[in-house]
Enzyme design. Structure first.
Site, short mmCIF file in Angstrom:
data_model
loop_
_atom_site.label_atom_id
_atom_site.label_comp_id
_atom_site.label_asym_id
_atom_site.label_seq_id
_atom_site.Cartn_x
_atom_site.Cartn_y
_atom_site.Cartn_z
N TYR A 70 27.41 8.17 23.08
CA TYR A 70 26.37 9.05 22.54
C TYR A 70 26.96 10.12 21.60
O TYR A 70 26.25 10.75 20.84
CB TYR A 70 25.59 9.76 23.66
CG TYR A 70 24.77 8.81 24.52
CD1 TYR A 70 24.42 7.55 24.06
CD2 TYR A 70 24.35 9.18 25.78
CE1 TYR A 70 23.69 6.68 24.85
CE2 TYR A 70 23.60 8.32 26.58
CZ TYR A 70 23.28 7.07 26.11
OH TYR A 70 22.55 6.22 26.89
N LYS B 54 33.11 -1.58 31.96
CA LYS B 54 33.08 -2.95 31.44
C LYS B 54 34.49 -3.27 30.93
O LYS B 54 34.70 -3.58 29.75
CB LYS B 54 32.04 -3.07 30.32
CG LYS B 54 30.61 -3.15 30.80
CD LYS B 54 30.25 -4.45 31.49
CE LYS B 54 30.09 -5.58 30.50
NZ LYS B 54 29.79 -6.87 31.21
N ASP C 123 27.38 -4.46 34.76
CA ASP C 123 26.28 -5.42 34.91
C ASP C 123 26.14 -5.84 36.37
O ASP C 123 25.03 -5.95 36.90
CB ASP C 123 26.46 -6.64 33.99
CG ASP C 123 27.86 -7.21 34.02
OD1 ASP C 123 28.79 -6.53 34.50
OD2 ASP C 123 28.04 -8.36 33.56
N ASP D 59 23.58 6.67 32.44
CA ASP D 59 22.20 6.92 32.03
C ASP D 59 21.29 5.86 32.64
O ASP D 59 20.25 6.15 33.26
CB ASP D 59 22.16 6.86 30.49
CG ASP D 59 20.87 7.40 29.91
OD1 ASP D 59 19.99 7.81 30.69
OD2 ASP D 59 20.74 7.40 28.67
N ASP E 93 18.93 5.97 36.50
CA ASP E 93 17.48 5.75 36.50
C ASP E 93 17.11 4.58 37.40
O ASP E 93 16.11 4.61 38.10
CB ASP E 93 16.97 5.47 35.07
CG ASP E 93 16.59 6.76 34.35
OD1 ASP E 93 16.96 7.84 34.84
OD2 ASP E 93 15.92 6.67 33.30
#
Ligand code: NAD
Length: 369
Positions: A143, A194, A227, A251, A255
């Protein structure tokens, strides 16, 4: 000499002031019944600050936030300010706080209260007893990484770029927070990356492992690809204690984990900065929900996310673990007793207003203390 605990309250917009009023009720109770004094001040943020000062966060309020032991924020934003230019929108006030307080670790617990187990979309046996803490890196990663932008190529087509970038220090400081918190919980950290496809993920994994081996060998550390973590959170979420991950994966995974617990009105959060020489960390506590303009001013808001954020504040900024547990137990007992705000209402339960819910939690504090 009594300890001073400076606390800046920034109620903000919409339902922010309504849920913050219920925190004040608990603060009054702690002062009267536990002899715990807080040096309180209140300021404006978001739309309320724009209306008063023409800016979403006045410099004087920023100075107060930097000096406070902790900042408690309600929510910002609403349709009244939606058409303002990006640079002076209400959300900029919150972003300025996060940036200037250098809050790099975002803590999002996902806990299922037994009384609300039916609110989860997963089967009760999957979410029963769930108590996860996600520690998300908040100020680095894709970001913020450079280069970024959208450019037009010679053939007229366009190219969008963001850069995932982490340094040793950025990884170590957030991992340190995760290890320290795990040491006070069940002692297990799962680091998520990852590393199979991203160099920044390889570095992440190596640095987290190195810090663990050097400083936190007593905490159990495992690594998981992001994942797989997304799948495990819905398959077998109770395998996790503390999850530490980067800004982007955090992020999404926070959630996802939040939804295991049912309602937005129940979710607290904390954002922490670096520890100074005395061990004090700058800290901002806020519910995950927004200003909910659709229900503002109607007494419909669920104050429990705000109250649970204050419980985190008691625990992390003021080392008042017993009081934090008491407040969490009071929330659980009110839910067990069948009181519900509209957002968590179920058949056979008693629907109550924001204020009645806050009063019930305070009354439960008195009974449980
Ligand atoms: P929201 O979280 O405000 O509301 C989403 C839905 O959940 C609404 O139906 C709302 O009524 C309900 N809800 C939220 N909190 C609740 C509570 N405590 N009790 C009962 N119901 C609750 O998100 P939104 O509608 O997307 O955004 C509204 C405004 O809030 C926008 O201006 C947005 O920019 C802002 N926002 C601010 C923050 C923040 O301050 N951290 C976060 C998200 C959104």
């Amino acid at each position: 000499m009594p300890e001073t605990r400076t606390l800046l309250l920034l109620p903000g917009d919409g339902i922010g002031p309504e849920v913050m009023a219920e925190v004040r009720r608990v603060i009054d109770w702690l002062a009267r019944r536990r002899n715990l004094e807080f040096d309180l001040s209140e300021g404006l943020v978001g739309g309320a600050a724009i209306d008063a000062h023409g800016t979403p966060l006045a410099d004087a309020t920023m100075v107060e936030a930097l000096a406070a032991d902790a900042v408690l924020l309600g929510a910002v934003g609403g349709p009244k300010w939606d058409d303002l230019p990006f640079a002076i929108k209400p959300e900029r006030g919150l972003l300025r706080l996060r940036k200037e307080m250098a809050l790099f670790a975002n803590l999002r617990p996902a806990m299922v209260f037994p009384a609300l187990i039916g609110a989860s979309t997963l089967r009760p046996e999957v979410v029963s007893g769930l108590d996860i803490l996600i520690v998300r890196e908040l100020t680095g990663g894709v970001y913020f990484g450079e280069p970024k932008g959208i450019e037009t190529l010679p053939d007229g087509s366009r190219r969008g770029v963001n850069t995932q970038v982490y340094t040793t220090e950025e990884i170590r400081r957030v991992a340190r927070v995760a290890f320290e918190l795990a040491g006070r919980r069940r002692g297990h950290v799962c680091s998520v990356d990852k590393a199979n496809v991203m160099e920044s993920g390889v570095l992440w994994r190596e640095e987290v492992q190195r810090l663990h081996d050097e400083v936190f060998p007593d905490v159990t550390l495992t690594h998981m690809y992001a994942d797989n973590c997304a799948m495990q959170l819905v398959r077998h979420p109770s395998q996790f204690d503390v999850i530490v991950t980067d800004n982007l994966f955090g992020d999404m995974l926070s959630d996802e984990a939040a939804m295991l617990t049912g309602s937005l009105g129940m979710l607290p959060s904390a954002s922490l900065g670096a520890a100074d020489a005395s061990g004090r960390r700058r800290a901002l506590y806020e519910p995950v929900h927004g200003s909910a303009p659709d229900i503002a001013g109607k007494g419909l808001a669920n104050p429990l996310a705000m109250l649970l954020s204050f419980a985190m504040c008691l625990r992390y900024s003021f080392a008042l673990a017993a009081e934090a547990e008491l407040l969490e137990a009071a929330v659980a007992s009110v839910l067990d007793g069948g009181l519900r705000t509209a957002d968590i209402m179920e058949n056979g339960k008693a629907r109550v207003s924001t204020r009645v819910m806050g009063e019930a939690v305070t009354a439960a504090l008195g009974k449980l203390a």
